[in-house]
Design a protein around this motif. Sequence first.
Motif, PDB file in Angstrom:
ATOM      1  N   LEU A  95     -60.668  -5.645 -18.101  1.00 45.84           N
ATOM      2  CA  LEU A  95     -60.914  -4.546 -17.174  1.00 45.84           C
ATOM      3  C   LEU A  95     -62.304  -4.650 -16.548  1.00 45.84           C
ATOM      4  O   LEU A  95     -62.456  -4.556 -15.335  1.00 45.84           O
ATOM      5  CB  LEU A  95     -60.767  -3.223 -17.938  1.00 45.84           C
ATOM      6  N   ILE A  96     -63.331  -4.805 -17.388  1.00 46.45           N
ATOM      7  CA  ILE A  96     -64.700  -4.742 -16.871  1.00 46.45           C
ATOM      8  C   ILE A  96     -65.208  -6.129 -16.483  1.00 46.45           C
ATOM      9  O   ILE A  96     -65.587  -6.372 -15.346  1.00 46.45           O
ATOM     10  CB  ILE A  96     -65.638  -4.089 -17.907  1.00 46.45           C
ATOM     11  N   PHE A  97     -65.235  -7.036 -17.449  1.00 47.11           N
ATOM     12  CA  PHE A  97     -65.705  -8.390 -17.155  1.00 47.11           C
ATOM     13  C   PHE A  97     -64.488  -9.296 -17.064  1.00 47.11           C
ATOM     14  O   PHE A  97     -63.783  -9.480 -18.046  1.00 47.11           O
ATOM     15  CB  PHE A  97     -66.608  -8.909 -18.270  1.00 47.11           C
ATOM     16  N   VAL A  98     -64.250  -9.835 -15.899  1.00 44.70           N
ATOM     17  CA  VAL A  98     -63.176 -10.817 -15.802  1.00 44.70           C
ATOM     18  C   VAL A  98     -63.812 -12.168 -16.122  1.00 44.70           C
ATOM     19  O   VAL A  98     -64.743 -12.591 -15.446  1.00 44.70           O
ATOM     20  CB  VAL A  98     -62.557 -10.819 -14.401  1.00 44.70           C
ATOM     21  N   PRO A  99     -63.352 -12.841 -17.187  1.00 44.87           N
ATOM     22  CA  PRO A  99     -64.025 -14.064 -17.609  1.00 44.87           C
ATOM     23  C   PRO A  99     -63.976 -15.133 -16.519  1.00 44.87           C
ATOM     24  O   PRO A  99     -62.915 -15.422 -15.969  1.00 44.87           O
ATOM     25  CB  PRO A  99     -63.230 -14.516 -18.833  1.00 44.87           C
ATOM     26  N   ASP A 100     -65.155 -15.685 -16.202  1.00 41.26           N
ATOM     27  CA  ASP A 100     -65.154 -16.863 -15.325  1.00 41.26           C
ATOM     28  C   ASP A 100     -64.870 -18.090 -16.204  1.00 41.26           C
ATOM     29  O   ASP A 100     -64.638 -17.967 -17.400  1.00 41.26           O
ATOM     30  CB  ASP A 100     -66.484 -16.986 -14.577  1.00 41.26           C
ATOM     31  N   ASP A 101     -64.894 -19.268 -15.603  1.00 40.15           N
ATOM     32  CA  ASP A 101     -64.524 -20.474 -16.356  1.00 40.15           C
ATOM     33  C   ASP A 101     -65.401 -20.667 -17.582  1.00 40.15           C
ATOM     34  O   ASP A 101     -64.927 -21.007 -18.661  1.00 40.15           O
ATOM     35  CB  ASP A 101     -64.629 -21.709 -15.451  1.00 40.15           C
ATOM     36  N   PHE A 102     -66.707 -20.401 -17.388  1.00 37.66           N
ATOM     37  CA  PHE A 102     -67.630 -20.619 -18.494  1.00 37.66           C
ATOM     38  C   PHE A 102     -67.319 -19.693 -19.652  1.00 37.66           C
ATOM     39  O   PHE A 102     -67.143 -20.132 -20.796  1.00 37.66           O
ATOM     40  CB  PHE A 102     -69.074 -20.404 -18.010  1.00 37.66           C
ATOM     41  N   LEU A 103     -67.188 -18.397 -19.346  1.00 35.12           N
ATOM     42  CA  LEU A 103     -66.948 -17.413 -20.402  1.00 35.12           C
ATOM     43  C   LEU A 103     -65.606 -17.669 -21.081  1.00 35.12           C
ATOM     44  O   LEU A 103     -65.488 -17.597 -22.313  1.00 35.12           O
ATOM     45  CB  LEU A 103     -66.993 -16.006 -19.796  1.00 35.12           C
TER      46      LEU A 103
END
Lengths: 117, 502
Positions: B263-271
């Motif tokens: 919901l809040i942080f949409v994971p980018d590739d790194f995360l």
Amino acid sequence: MEILLVIIIGLLYAAGIYMMLRRSLVKLIIGLILLGNGANLLIFLLGKIVKGKPPIIEETEKMLGELYADPVPQALILTAIVISFGLQAFAIILIKRAYKVVKTDDLDEMNATDEDL
Amino acid sequence: MNNPFIVLPVIFQLFVAVILMFSWNSKNLQKLISVIGSLIALLISLLLLIQVRQEGIQSMQAGGWMAPFGITFVADTFSALLVLLTAISGLAVSVFSVGSIRNARVKFGYFPILHLLIMGLSGAFLTGDIFNLYVWFEIIIISSFVLLTIGGEKAQIEGAIKYVTMNLLASVIFLTAIAILYGLTGSLNMADLSLQIAQVENRGLVNVTAILFLIGFGIKSAVFPLYFWLPASYHTPPPAISAIFGGLLTKVGVYALLRVFSLIFVPDDFLASVIAILAMLTMLTGGVGALIQNNIRKVFSYLIICHIGFMLAGLGIYSTIAIAGAIFYLVHDIIVKTNLFMVSGLIFKFKGTYSMRLLGGFYKDKPLLSLLMAVPLFSLVGIPPLSGFWGKLMLIKGAIATSNILIIAFIILGSFLTLFIIARMWAAVFWKDGAALPKKKQIKYFEELKPLKRKAMISSIAFLSLISLAIGFGAEWIMQMAIHIAENLMDPSAYIQAVLGI
């Protein structure tokens, strides 16, 4: 003012972590208390500290001006203080019990839970 | 839309806890109230899930303060499903406690605290406000501290020191993350944060906050390398308490991770790759840790860690089917882990030890009971068509779709380790010829208990085993629900619309 708070918060976090890494039970609790206080100050700092700007909407205006003292962080801190008060009271009783039962305050000697039954 | 019904599962548990406190001196009355209360709570949660499935996402603004200014409670299918699972586990543990918890512990308020813990869990699942989530987490941990230390045995106190320290540290990190998030966006409502966070220019600080949330929830859900408090504490309290801890406490951390990182942080590739690597290492360390343990409760503790890795892998792969697999696995794991700790408690009541070296011959003594215990054990392994299989199947499907070979390898390795450990446990505890163990005086053996207590213990295990079987055989129904949840997590516009009305 803000820079002073920033330094204090950094010191509290650093001292808290350092105290937690010691082996003494009492220092562990002191570390947790310092960390909790650091977190509370951090919330306070992030609520934009300004002097003489209460969050009151003027009669002629429809909404708040650009800069005002945000009351929400203070409510958050109040909640966090009450919670950490309860948890720390519990933790202090716990280390007292632990000292009575285990008869040491050295964390390295608390390894009964690793014993192979 | 303002539907006050959705907080009823929370309020009702508080109500039961208060009633229990008023009957402080009557142990039998407490047991009766706890079981009846848990039954009604189960019904309420079931109604909530049915309502959410029929009418869509329900929300409630506390005190009539419109979101994002007030505290919001939201019941989407994910929340309602987890509240239902909490109620199921709560009922089973409450019934099991009637049989297994000593009166000395009941006298010091075991049952009220149990219900406060379940209240905290339901609240954490239902809240739509990040600071409120922190408050529910604190309610959960303070109740769990008391449950963990009630009785005050040496091992319990030592386990509690580690548990309390790590959980308080996790709370401080979580609080720090909330503070920075509030400083960045000026909002605490999770649906509003979802919109606000996209407009923050300082992306570096957003990523730091995301990592702080990952660490905070990672400690709570026992993710590598922050899991070591779990095997140091979960085997110390009475089995009923281990059961509710093992079933639900780490899972609420997984829930928070899934919610915050969709919901809040949409994971980018790194995360996403950080989460995937953590997931793989969690599976490996949990599985290998379980290999060398001799105490059955410690084996289960390490297996909790191993299987947290599966759920985290779903988040690491980050596709609809993989998250659906993680949710299916979450559903299965809550029921089966609660059940396994109760099984270990029942074995202890018969034999007076948790040591696999000393145990043996259980199948010869109690063939029917052993078959009942085989259900959760082999559901955990995931032999098709039992419940553990389907979640892993979906996870692997998701990993193949994103051609994430390494995760597939680790999921298979984790499953194989689980299979090996459970097969070895089955051989050691149930099939191996057991020597007659010396009777210990301080243990009240199963044969010495009243018939009602014996029935309570066995029926709660049978109840959860039936649910496990139902999840396994009714997999299609759960799978549809899991896919629906995963779609809503990947595309939170329905959630935001239900909260903010836009």
